[in-house]
Design an enzyme around this catalytic site. Structure first.
Site, PDB file in Angstrom:
ATOM      1  N   GLU A 216     -18.689  -9.644 -64.659  1.00 60.99           N
ATOM      2  CA  GLU A 216     -17.383  -9.373 -64.019  1.00 60.99           C
ATOM      3  C   GLU A 216     -17.135  -7.879 -63.805  1.00 60.99           C
ATOM      4  O   GLU A 216     -16.080  -7.355 -64.183  1.00 60.99           O
ATOM      5  CB  GLU A 216     -16.243  -9.991 -64.845  1.00 60.99           C
ATOM      6  CG  GLU A 216     -16.281 -11.501 -64.858  1.00 60.99           C
ATOM      7  CD  GLU A 216     -15.058 -12.158 -65.492  1.00 60.99           C
ATOM      8  OE1 GLU A 216     -14.233 -11.467 -66.115  1.00 60.99           O
ATOM      9  OE2 GLU A 216     -14.934 -13.385 -65.372  1.00 60.99           O
TER      10      GLU A 216
ATOM     11  N   GLU B 231     -19.213 -19.194 -65.202  1.00 59.31           N
ATOM     12  CA  GLU B 231     -18.046 -19.400 -66.067  1.00 59.31           C
ATOM     13  C   GLU B 231     -17.101 -20.321 -65.321  1.00 59.31           C
ATOM     14  O   GLU B 231     -16.623 -19.981 -64.232  1.00 59.31           O
ATOM     15  CB  GLU B 231     -17.323 -18.083 -66.395  1.00 59.31           C
ATOM     16  CG  GLU B 231     -18.046 -17.249 -67.429  1.00 59.31           C
ATOM     17  CD  GLU B 231     -17.263 -16.019 -67.866  1.00 59.31           C
ATOM     18  OE1 GLU B 231     -16.022 -16.073 -67.930  1.00 59.31           O
ATOM     19  OE2 GLU B 231     -17.919 -14.991 -68.124  1.00 59.31           O
TER      20      GLU B 231
END
Ligand code: AHR
Length: 496
Positions: A172, A291
């Site tokens: 991320e 995720e």
């Protein structure tokens, strides 16, 4: 209500990659410590691994396990987690404001993967570290003894390389919360440099570039495009993350999550095609949805500088489980785009399993995953569904049924169905244009009247699948889908 599902053995999007049933274990809260590793628990083996957790995870048949983060990885020094435990330093963890004791590290993870019958998917730190550290970790994990870091691994008791095949280039990196967060242009350079060296050392590995951390990010898809244009030659996957939320407590709207999940996959399919065209390339890049889950009830992310704090211990109810099933349905339907996916996470932290020092609670979200991982096999058939719709707020007219179907070479059929209706059961007819369904080998149904019902320590078996029935006539199956349900139907077919 009536619905019909028509299938054709030739109408498919290719084989499902079983790696869509992956998991994710991060150093956060009680995932590693007290979840995976708990030397004090009577339920652990002599290495300190929780055997009840391993046994439950084996039922989920996870082919891959992403590790060690997540946000944690972007400040992590893997070198502090190897060698004699007495010499490993404890450190404050920036991401979750916790104390990382480093008593569980790379070698313990590899050993645990072996026991849990899964393969490591390692993430490197591209927040505070870079290509040199990543190359050292790759050498430690994958190179034969005879060089500095590979010899260290041998000294630590592991002569044979681990042969890790799948590597995430950071986590991320588009997010301002991420240690070392940078604009896409800078991340792309970091990722490409690290990736080139890693693949130079071991050209059998596959790399995952960070994509956007969610559709709500202002840089959604732009971050991904810039990264992919730069790293096209070194990466095989771009990662997507999504956490579903029902903050507005609107079950009808929430149960239409599948529409949004499909949209994300569609967005990435378009992006990959675009960059491929731009590059005039024959290569294909795929989505690593590494995720995904429901996560909105517990946002306790501050560990207050303690070890193994109770963070993000989300409790999953029936509607959450039905949303989880829709993630997997979407991945199966788009088997041509999604090759890797990881439920975030596996234990205690936004997970299907919760531990106490002497017990294990199986949450609702465990069951659709278990049934789908067990029975999904072969090609993903393109479903032609005719069913009533309902209005799911601004998500618009949404089919009441969400479905995916697979067929393997032995003629084993699996159909996974969510009935989104809160009040109506649906009678569904399943048929093939070019085949007959010759037997129904099993039906499992997870359902209930209350979308908010959840398994608790006091009532741990409130939500569990039960056997259903289907009728077979003229090569067609008819199955009753209760309101608020997930159904896994299995059978066999023969070609007409
Ligand atoms: O899974 C919890 C966190 O969610 C991960 O660490 C991060 O990658 C994401 O924001």
């Amino acid at each position: 209500m009536q619905a019909s599902l028509k299938l054709n053995t030739l109408h498919h999007v290719g084989d499902v990659d079983q790696r869509i049933f992956g998991g994710f274990a991060e150093h956060i809260g009680r995932c590693i410590y007290e979840g995976i590793y708990d030397p004090e628990s009577p339920l652990s083996n002599k290495e300190g691994f929780r055997i009840d957790v391993i046994d439950a995870l084996k039922k989920l048949r996870m082919p891959i396990m992403r590790y060690p983060g997540g946000n944690f990885v972007s400040c992590y020094d893997w070198k502090e987690g190897i060698g004699p435990r007495s010499k490993r330093p404890a450190h404050p963890d920036f991401a979750w404001k916790s104390i990382e004791p480093n008593t569980f590290g790379t070698d313990e993870f590899m050993q645990w993967c072996n026991l849990a019958q899964t393969q490591p998917m390692m993430a490197i730190n591209l927040g505070t570290k870079g290509a040199e550290e990543a190359a050292a970790l790759l050498e430690y994990c994958n190179m034969p003894a005879g060089t500095y870091w590979a010899d260290k691994r041998a000294e630590n008791g592991h002569k044979q390389p681990y042969g890790v095949k799948l590597w995430c280039l950071g986590n991320e990196m588009d997010g301002p919360w991420q240690a070392g967060h940078v604009p896409a242009e800078e991340y792309a350079r970091r990722a490409d440099q690290a990736g080139k060296i890693m693949r130079g050392l071991d050209d059998t590995i596959e790399l995952v570039a960070c994509g956007s951390s969610g559709r709500g990010m202002a840089t959604y898809l732009a971050y991904d495009r810039i990264t992919l244009e730069y790293c096209w030659d070194s990466v095989t996957y771009v990662s997507a993350h999504r956490y579903s939320q029902n903050h507005r407590n609107d079950t009808a709207w929430f149960l239409a999550e599948g529409v949004e999940i499909d949209r994300v996959i569609e967005d990435y399919a378009g992006l990959f095609t675009y960059v491929r065209g731009l590059k005039r390339s024959e290569k294909k890049v795929y989505l690593s949805f590494d995720e995904w889950n429901v996560w909105y009830k517990n946002h306790e992310a501050d560990g207050k500088w303690t070890k193994a704090p109770h963070l993000l211990e989300e409790v999953y109810n029936l509607e959450d489980a039905l949303v989880c099933a829709q993630y997997l349905n979407s991945f199966i339907r788009r088997a041509d785009v999604v090759k890797v996916a990881c439920i975030a996470q596996i234990v205690n932290v936004i997970a299907p399993l919760l531990t106490s020092s002497d017990g294990l609670l199986v949450q609702s979200s465990f069951y659709p995953f278990q049934l789908m991982a067990e029975h999904c096999s072969g090609r993903s058939l393109a479903p032609i569904l005719t069913c009533p719709t309902y209005t799911a707020g601004e998500r618009g007219e949404t089919p009441l049924v969400d479905v995916s179907a697979t067929l393997n070479e032995s003629g084993d059929l699996a159909v996974f169905l969510v009935n989104r209706s809160q009040s109506e059961s649906i009678t569904l007819e399943v048929s093939f244009q070019d085949a007959s369904i010759t037997c129904i080998s099993g039906i499992d149904i997870l359902s209930g009247n209350d979308p908010k019902a959840a398994n608790t320590w006091e009532n741990p078996n409130q939500l569990m699948p039960r056997a259903g029935v289907a009728h077979l006539t003229d090569g067609k199956a008819v199955v009753e889908l209760p309101a608020l349900s997930f159904t896994a139907l299995r059978g066999s077919i023969t070609l007409k």
